[in-house]
Design a protein around this motif. Structure first.
Motif, mmCIF file in Angstrom:
data_model
loop_
_atom_site.group_PDB
_atom_site.id
_atom_site.type_symbol
_atom_site.label_atom_id
_atom_site.label_comp_id
_atom_site.label_asym_id
_atom_site.label_seq_id
_atom_site.Cartn_x
_atom_site.Cartn_y
_atom_site.Cartn_z
ATOM 1 N N LEU A 12 -10.150 33.688 91.957
ATOM 2 C CA LEU A 12 -10.781 32.930 93.045
ATOM 3 C C LEU A 12 -9.805 31.914 93.633
ATOM 4 O O LEU A 12 -9.771 31.718 94.855
ATOM 5 C CB LEU A 12 -12.040 32.237 92.528
ATOM 6 C CG LEU A 12 -13.203 33.165 92.162
ATOM 7 C CD1 LEU A 12 -14.339 32.378 91.525
ATOM 8 C CD2 LEU A 12 -13.710 33.901 93.401
ATOM 9 N N ALA A 13 -9.010 31.268 92.783
ATOM 10 C CA ALA A 13 -8.012 30.310 93.284
ATOM 11 C C ALA A 13 -6.995 31.016 94.175
ATOM 12 O O ALA A 13 -6.626 30.507 95.250
ATOM 13 C CB ALA A 13 -7.319 29.623 92.111
ATOM 14 N N MET A 14 -6.542 32.187 93.748
ATOM 15 C CA MET A 14 -5.591 32.947 94.545
ATOM 16 C C MET A 14 -6.191 33.361 95.876
ATOM 17 O O MET A 14 -5.543 33.244 96.940
ATOM 18 C CB MET A 14 -5.131 34.184 93.772
ATOM 19 C CG MET A 14 -4.107 35.025 94.503
ATOM 20 S SD MET A 14 -4.053 36.734 93.918
ATOM 21 C CE MET A 14 -5.621 37.325 94.575
ATOM 22 N N ALA A 15 -7.435 33.843 95.860
ATOM 23 C CA ALA A 15 -8.091 34.273 97.096
ATOM 24 C C ALA A 15 -8.232 33.107 98.072
ATOM 25 O O ALA A 15 -8.030 33.268 99.287
ATOM 26 C CB ALA A 15 -9.462 34.877 96.774
ATOM 27 N N ALA A 16 -8.570 31.939 97.556
ATOM 28 C CA ALA A 16 -8.709 30.769 98.426
ATOM 29 C C ALA A 16 -7.382 30.417 99.085
ATOM 30 O O ALA A 16 -7.324 30.126 100.295
ATOM 31 C CB ALA A 16 -9.236 29.579 97.612
ATOM 32 N N VAL A 17 -6.299 30.441 98.323
ATOM 33 C CA VAL A 17 -4.981 30.132 98.882
ATOM 34 C C VAL A 17 -4.600 31.147 99.960
ATOM 35 O O VAL A 17 -4.091 30.789 101.032
ATOM 36 C CB VAL A 17 -3.921 30.100 97.760
ATOM 37 C CG1 VAL A 17 -2.510 30.073 98.341
ATOM 38 C CG2 VAL A 17 -4.143 28.895 96.862
ATOM 39 N N LEU A 18 -4.852 32.418 99.718
ATOM 40 C CA LEU A 18 -4.500 33.454 100.694
ATOM 41 C C LEU A 18 -5.299 33.298 101.983
ATOM 42 O O LEU A 18 -4.755 33.474 103.088
ATOM 43 C CB LEU A 18 -4.734 34.834 100.086
ATOM 44 C CG LEU A 18 -3.806 35.234 98.933
ATOM 45 C CD1 LEU A 18 -4.180 36.607 98.402
ATOM 46 C CD2 LEU A 18 -2.346 35.211 99.369
ATOM 47 N N GLU B 118 -8.654 44.353 78.780
ATOM 48 C CA GLU B 118 -8.197 43.019 79.171
ATOM 49 C C GLU B 118 -7.013 43.108 80.133
ATOM 50 O O GLU B 118 -6.969 42.421 81.169
ATOM 51 C CB GLU B 118 -7.815 42.225 77.924
ATOM 52 C CG GLU B 118 -7.416 40.793 78.210
ATOM 53 C CD GLU B 118 -7.000 40.056 76.944
ATOM 54 O OE1 GLU B 118 -6.634 38.869 77.065
ATOM 55 O OE2 GLU B 118 -7.020 40.662 75.850
ATOM 56 N N LEU B 119 -6.050 43.960 79.805
ATOM 57 C CA LEU B 119 -4.894 44.135 80.678
ATOM 58 C C LEU B 119 -5.312 44.711 82.033
ATOM 59 O O LEU B 119 -4.813 44.301 83.082
ATOM 60 C CB LEU B 119 -3.868 45.051 80.004
ATOM 61 C CG LEU B 119 -2.599 45.354 80.796
ATOM 62 C CD1 LEU B 119 -1.829 44.065 81.083
ATOM 63 C CD2 LEU B 119 -1.717 46.336 80.033
ATOM 64 N N SER B 120 -6.251 45.658 82.015
ATOM 65 C CA SER B 120 -6.733 46.255 83.256
ATOM 66 C C SER B 120 -7.340 45.198 84.172
ATOM 67 O O SER B 120 -7.042 45.135 85.370
ATOM 68 C CB SER B 120 -7.771 47.340 82.956
ATOM 69 O OG SER B 120 -7.200 48.404 82.229
ATOM 70 N N LEU B 121 -8.205 44.358 83.617
ATOM 71 C CA LEU B 121 -8.851 43.327 84.423
ATOM 72 C C LEU B 121 -7.853 42.262 84.881
ATOM 73 O O LEU B 121 -7.954 41.756 86.006
ATOM 74 C CB LEU B 121 -9.975 42.671 83.626
ATOM 75 C CG LEU B 121 -11.250 43.507 83.465
ATOM 76 C CD1 LEU B 121 -12.204 42.842 82.486
ATOM 77 C CD2 LEU B 121 -11.931 43.696 84.817
ATOM 78 N N ALA B 122 -6.889 41.934 84.028
ATOM 79 C CA ALA B 122 -5.902 40.921 84.393
ATOM 80 C C ALA B 122 -5.106 41.316 85.624
ATOM 81 O O ALA B 122 -4.654 40.457 86.386
ATOM 82 C CB ALA B 122 -4.957 40.665 83.219
ATOM 83 N N TYR C 148 -1.919 32.907 91.245
ATOM 84 C CA TYR C 148 -2.700 33.601 90.221
ATOM 85 C C TYR C 148 -2.122 33.389 88.828
ATOM 86 O O TYR C 148 -2.826 32.960 87.903
ATOM 87 C CB TYR C 148 -2.773 35.101 90.530
ATOM 88 C CG TYR C 148 -3.482 35.884 89.433
ATOM 89 C CD1 TYR C 148 -4.859 35.811 89.298
ATOM 90 C CD2 TYR C 148 -2.772 36.665 88.537
ATOM 91 C CE1 TYR C 148 -5.523 36.493 88.295
ATOM 92 C CE2 TYR C 148 -3.418 37.355 87.532
ATOM 93 C CZ TYR C 148 -4.789 37.268 87.410
ATOM 94 O OH TYR C 148 -5.425 37.934 86.404
ATOM 95 N N PHE C 149 -0.836 33.700 88.670
ATOM 96 C CA PHE C 149 -0.257 33.593 87.330
ATOM 97 C C PHE C 149 -0.133 32.140 86.882
ATOM 98 O O PHE C 149 -0.247 31.838 85.695
ATOM 99 C CB PHE C 149 1.088 34.316 87.280
ATOM 100 C CG PHE C 149 0.965 35.806 87.244
ATOM 101 C CD1 PHE C 149 0.527 36.449 86.097
ATOM 102 C CD2 PHE C 149 1.248 36.561 88.368
ATOM 103 C CE1 PHE C 149 0.386 37.834 86.067
ATOM 104 C CE2 PHE C 149 1.107 37.946 88.344
ATOM 105 C CZ PHE C 149 0.681 38.584 87.183
ATOM 106 N N GLY C 150 0.067 31.228 87.847
ATOM 107 C CA GLY C 150 0.092 29.820 87.483
ATOM 108 C C GLY C 150 -1.260 29.340 86.988
ATOM 109 O O GLY C 150 -1.355 28.664 85.945
ATOM 110 N N THR C 151 -2.318 29.707 87.704
ATOM 111 C CA THR C 151 -3.665 29.316 87.276
ATOM 112 C C THR C 151 -4.049 30.003 85.968
ATOM 113 O O THR C 151 -4.663 29.388 85.085
ATOM 114 C CB THR C 151 -4.692 29.673 88.373
ATOM 115 O OG1 THR C 151 -4.274 29.113 89.611
ATOM 116 C CG2 THR C 151 -6.073 29.140 88.010
#
Length: 510
Positions: free
Chosen positions: A452-458, A311-315, A489-492
């Motif tokens: 995905l949200a982070m990628a869209a913003v970037l 889980e930590l790895s994927l996060a 990312y962390f906000g979402t």
């Protein structure tokens, strides 16, 4: 486990940051031409053997045996096992190093066949690799003592040793270049000197932990040593699949026009930041923990530990991969485009980085799954999967490189890593050694949404902010991208419940 992961990851992060500074200097001084290609081959060859004979196969076989001996028989027996393994490793690696130095031209004809038709690049590669090859002995012994420290739950010195590699490499580039033939020769001498320094550091740390080790003692093949050697044999391939794939990459890249080896090296260095900070940290901390839990008859605890590590790895891996893919061009131009490293080299390197980003989560997940086999003494199964992954990587290289050049090499490596990951997970699940628990099944989809949200913003920011030109301005813009990505990312992830801020604060305190 979390404390061990954060300790290793923190020191590795510091080492990677220094590594970026070192690579920025190399790019500015040598660019991506024949001299850079020759040095990167000279660096990659001892590192390949180090990861096979040192960090990979050795840790897979030695750390569980050392941890079990320490738990059952005590410090004296564990120290005896470590000293006997150190003696055998020193004798074997000294022989291997001597043979490698003597037969280096023949060895490079196999590992870098494309250099043969360019006498200058080939001769440089031979000279530089002969200088760096003794690094193999020192760094493998460093890996052995690091395994001892990890078995003693001491992670800081072993994780911090690579900092010396980067510091001494940069120092050598400045201090030795006036006295040797090329900057590549200065860097090569820095590599070998750093191996000595890292060995001294971890030896002193082990002595302070109550286990000073004799590197050379009377060789003795005790039952414990035989068991380690038996498990180490197949582990040479099983734990070193990624390195074998990278060796295949170098062989094929050497056949491409000058610069291809350098493009792949610089792109791989960016990918190594999350892989080293997350993947190596998880693997290093998990292996002795799982071995102790299984040896102590606590299979449910081992199962929970593996799920939390995954889980930590994927996060951390998912947003890192998305950010590298979305920001490949700004990352490469900000870090490397200066001096001898021009816009053409930056474009070629950014394409390779995007291809490597596709496989980044898989590279990290492999590091998390392998301890599930090694902690149970099973090094044979990863070998079979590893052979299949290497064969797939070679086939994909041959299929993609004619069309995509060096980008095809990076993409083949990523796709074969995903196949390797899927096979490891499937076999662990079929054996009942792992299955995704409720928390993992709940959180992974939420982590994907945040990614995905982070990628869209970037991507929106990239369209809104053109390339500013100039090294300082590019670094500032890259920092803006990073800040926006982290907040998104962390906000979402907090809003979806995948990574609540309260849990992040508890992790930070731990």
């Amino acid at each position: 486990m979390i404390r061990g992961i954060l300790t290793v990851g923190g020191w590795t992060l510091g080492s990677r940051v220094l590594g970026f500074l070192r690579d920025m200097l190399i790019a500015a001084v040598m660019g991506a031409g024949p001299l850079a290609d020759a040095f990167f081959v000279a660096l990659k060859l001892p590192n390949l053997f180090r990861r096979l004979f040192g960090e990979g196969a050795f840790n897979a076989a030695f750390v569980p045996s050392f941890a079990a001996t320490l738990t059952v028989a005590g410090m004296a027996q564990a120290r005896a096992l470590a000293e006997r393994m150190a003696t055998l490793m020193t004798l074997w690696l000294a022989l291997l190093t001597g043979l490698g130095i003597v037969f280096m031209p023949q060895l490079l004809r196999v590992l870098a066949p494309g250099f043969v038709d360019e006498p200058l690049r080939f001769q440089l590669a031979v000279e530089l690799t002969r200088i760096t090859f003794p690094y193999l002995v020192f760094i493998c012994l460093t890996a052995l003592i690091s395994g001892v420290l990890n078995g003693l739950d001491r992670f800081a010195a072993a994780a911090g040793a690579p900092v010396l590699f980067n510091l001494l490499s940069m120092g050598s580039l400045f201090a030795l270049t006036p006295f040797v033939a090329t900057p590549g020769h200065a860097l090569a001498w820095g590599v070998t000197i750093s191996g000595v320094a890292q060995l001294i550091l971890v030896w002193v740390a082990a002595a302070r932990a109550g286990m000073p080790l004799a590197i050379i003692s009377r060789p003795r093949l005790s039952p414990e040593v035989r068991d380690v050697l038996r498990k180490m044999g197949p582990g040479l391939i099983g734990a070193g699949v990624t390195q074998l794939n990278l060796a295949v990459d170098v062989i094929i890249a050497s056949l491409l026009p000058a610069g291809a080896v350098s493009y792949l090296y610089y792109a791989d260095r960016i990918g190594q930041l999350p892989l080293g900070v997350i993947g190596a940290a998880v693997s290093t901390a998990m292996l002795p923990l799982l071995a102790k839990q299984l040896r102590g008859g606590k299979p449910l605890s081992a199962h929970r530990s593996m799920n939390r590590a995954l889980e930590l790895s994927l996060a951390l891996a998912l947003p890192a991969a998305a950010a590298q893919a979305a920001l490949a061009w700004p990352i490469i131009t900000a870090l490397f485009q200066r001096g001898a490293f021009g816009a053409e080299a930056a474009a070629a390197t950014s394409h390779a980085l995007t291809a490597y980003a596709v496989g980044l989560p898989a590279f990290i997940l492999v590091k998390a799954y392998l301890p599930g086999f090694f902690a149970r003494g099973d090094t044979a199964t990863p070998v079979k999967i590893g052979l299949a992954a290497v064969a797939l990587n070679l086939a994909l290289n041959l299929a993609l490189t004619p069309w995509l050049q060096h980008v095809g090499i990076a993409l083949a490596t990523s796709l074969s890593a995903w196949a390797n990951t899927a096979a490891l997970a499937l076999i662990l699940r079929r054996r009942g050694h792992w299955h995704a628990d409720k928390r993992v099944r709940r959180n992974v989809p939420r982590l994907l949404v945040a990614t995905l949200a982070m990628a869209a913003v970037l991507l929106v920011l990239r369209m809104a902010m053109p390339d500013p030109g100039g090294s300082t301005a590019r670094i500032v813009v890259l920092a803006i991208y990073v800040a926006a990505g982290l907040v998104t990312y962390f906000g979402t992830a907090h809003l979806t419940g995948a990574l609540p801020l309260g849990e992040l604060r508890r992790l930070r305190r731990r």
